[in-house]
Write a protein that holds these residues in place. Structure first.
Motif, mmCIF file in Angstrom:
data_model
loop_
_atom_site.group_PDB
_atom_site.id
_atom_site.type_symbol
_atom_site.label_atom_id
_atom_site.label_comp_id
_atom_site.label_asym_id
_atom_site.label_seq_id
_atom_site.Cartn_x
_atom_site.Cartn_y
_atom_site.Cartn_z
ATOM 1 N N PHE A 1 35.105 43.306 36.789
ATOM 2 C CA PHE A 1 36.140 42.375 37.225
ATOM 3 C C PHE A 1 36.000 41.037 36.496
ATOM 4 O O PHE A 1 36.985 40.475 35.999
ATOM 5 N N ILE B 1 37.158 41.196 32.872
ATOM 6 C CA ILE B 1 38.616 41.087 32.727
ATOM 7 C C ILE B 1 39.060 39.637 32.872
ATOM 8 O O ILE B 1 39.878 39.136 32.093
ATOM 9 N N LEU B 2 38.504 38.950 33.861
ATOM 10 C CA LEU B 2 38.901 37.565 34.114
ATOM 11 C C LEU B 2 38.565 36.649 32.940
ATOM 12 O O LEU B 2 39.279 35.674 32.679
ATOM 13 N N VAL C 1 41.343 35.982 30.464
ATOM 14 C CA VAL C 1 42.603 35.425 30.971
ATOM 15 C C VAL C 1 42.452 33.915 31.149
ATOM 16 O O VAL C 1 41.469 33.448 31.729
ATOM 17 N N GLU D 1 48.187 34.056 36.034
ATOM 18 C CA GLU D 1 47.725 35.411 35.736
ATOM 19 C C GLU D 1 46.416 35.718 36.463
ATOM 20 O O GLU D 1 46.181 36.847 36.902
ATOM 21 N N LEU D 2 45.560 34.719 36.586
ATOM 22 C CA LEU D 2 44.315 34.901 37.335
ATOM 23 C C LEU D 2 44.606 35.225 38.794
ATOM 24 O O LEU D 2 43.939 36.067 39.403
ATOM 25 N N LEU E 1 45.661 38.829 38.996
ATOM 26 C CA LEU E 1 44.506 39.722 38.872
ATOM 27 C C LEU E 1 43.676 39.734 40.153
ATOM 28 O O LEU E 1 43.184 40.780 40.579
ATOM 29 N N SER F 1 45.590 41.797 42.692
ATOM 30 C CA SER F 1 45.548 43.237 42.409
ATOM 31 C C SER F 1 44.163 43.823 42.665
ATOM 32 O O SER F 1 44.031 44.951 43.154
ATOM 33 N N LYS F 2 43.105 43.059 42.337
ATOM 34 C CA LYS F 2 41.744 43.542 42.599
ATOM 35 C C LYS F 2 41.495 43.658 44.097
ATOM 36 O O LYS F 2 40.856 44.616 44.559
#
Length: 226
Positions: free
Chosen positions: A51, A54-55, A58, A63-64, A67, A70-71
Motif C-alpha cells: 500500500f 503505491i502511495l 502519487v 488521488e491519495l 487510494l 479504495s484500500k
C-alpha cells in the motif's frame, strides 16, 4: 502532507507494538509454531508495504484520498469475507482456522488506523454498500428520500468490531481448554466443581500436621481431631 500522515499511521511505534502483541497473543493462545508467526508477520508486512509503495508514486492529494478510500473498501471486504468463513467453520466444524482468525484481527488494526482519515460521509456510504443487498441500494438510489441514519452506521460498525473480538476470544478459550464448543466448556466447569466438592468432603475431617514427626517402636498411633 497527506502521504506523511498515512505513513505515520501505518508505521508508528504504537501501531507496530499493538500488532506485535496481537500476534504474540495468537501464538500463545493457539499454540502456533514460530514458522506460523513468521508467515503471518510476512503477510501483514506485505499488505502494509504494498500500500505504501503505491502511495509513494502519487503526488496529488485528491488521488491519495481516492487510494485511501479504495484500500479501506478492499480491506473491509476482505475482513467481512474472513469473518463469514470463520463463522461457518465454527458452525460446521466446531472451530475455525487460527490463520483466518489472526488475519481478520490484524486487518481490523489496519482499518482502525485508516478510518480517521476518511470522511464520515464516505464511511457511511461504505458501510451501507457492504451491509445492504445491491437490489436494495438500487431502489434507494431511485428514490429521493433516504432514511439512513449515520449514527446507526457507526453503532453497527462498533458492534461488528465487538463481535469479532468475541469470536477471537471464544476461539482462544476453546483452544486453550481443548474444547470443541461452549457445551464442552460448561461440562468441564461442572466436572471441576464436582472435583472440588469431593476434595472438600475428603478433607473435612482431616488435619494438617506441621513440623517433623518421628515414630519409634511398634505402638499404634491414633490421631484424633479436636
Amino acid at each position: 502532507m497527506e502521504l506523511m500522515i498515512i505513513k505515520e499511521k501505518l508505521t508508528s511505534p504504537s501501531f507496530i507494538r499493538s500488532v506485535t502483541e496481537n500476534i504474540e497473543d495468537w501464538i500463545i493462545g493457539f499454540s502456533q509454531q514460530d514458522q506460523n508467526k513468521k508467515n503471518i508477520q510476512s503477510w501483514f508486512d506485505s499488505v502494509i508495504h504494498q500500500f505504501i509503495y503505491i502511495l509513494d508514486d502519487v503526488e496529488v492529494k485528491e488521488e491519495l484520498s481516492v487510494l485511501l478510500f479504495s484500500k479501506y473498501v478492499e480491506l473491509k471486504c476482505y475482513w467481512k469475507q474472513l469473518n463469514t468463513q470463520i463463522q461457518y467453520q465454527n458452525f460446521n466444524k466446531g472451530e475455525a482456522d487460527p490463520e483466518l482468525i489472526i488475519k481478520a484481527s490484524l486487518t481490523t488494526y489496519i482499518l482502525i488506523a485508516l478510518e480517521p482519515m476518511i470522511h464520515d460521509e464516505d464511511l457511511n456510504e461504505i458501510q451501507e454498500f457492504l451491509t445492504k443487498p445491491i437490489r436494495e441500494l438500487i431502489l434507494e438510489e431511485s428514490s429521493t428520500e433516504n432514511h439512513q441514519n449515520p449514527s446507526e452506521d457507526s453503532q453497527l460498525y462498533l458492534l461488528e468490531q465487538q463481535l469479532h473480538a468475541l469470536y477471537y476470544d471464544k476461539e482462544k478459550l476453546l483452544h486453550r481448554l481443548h474444547c470443541n464448543d461452549v457445551k464442552d466448556v460448561i461440562e468441564l466447569i461442572k466436572n471441576m466443581r464436582e472435583q472440588i466438592k469431593d476434595l472438600q468432603s475428603e478433607m473435612e475431617h482431616s488435619c494438617v500436621l506441621d513440623g517433623q514427626i518421628r515414630f519409634t517402636g511398634k505402638r499404634k498411633i491414633r490421631i484424633q481431631k479436636i
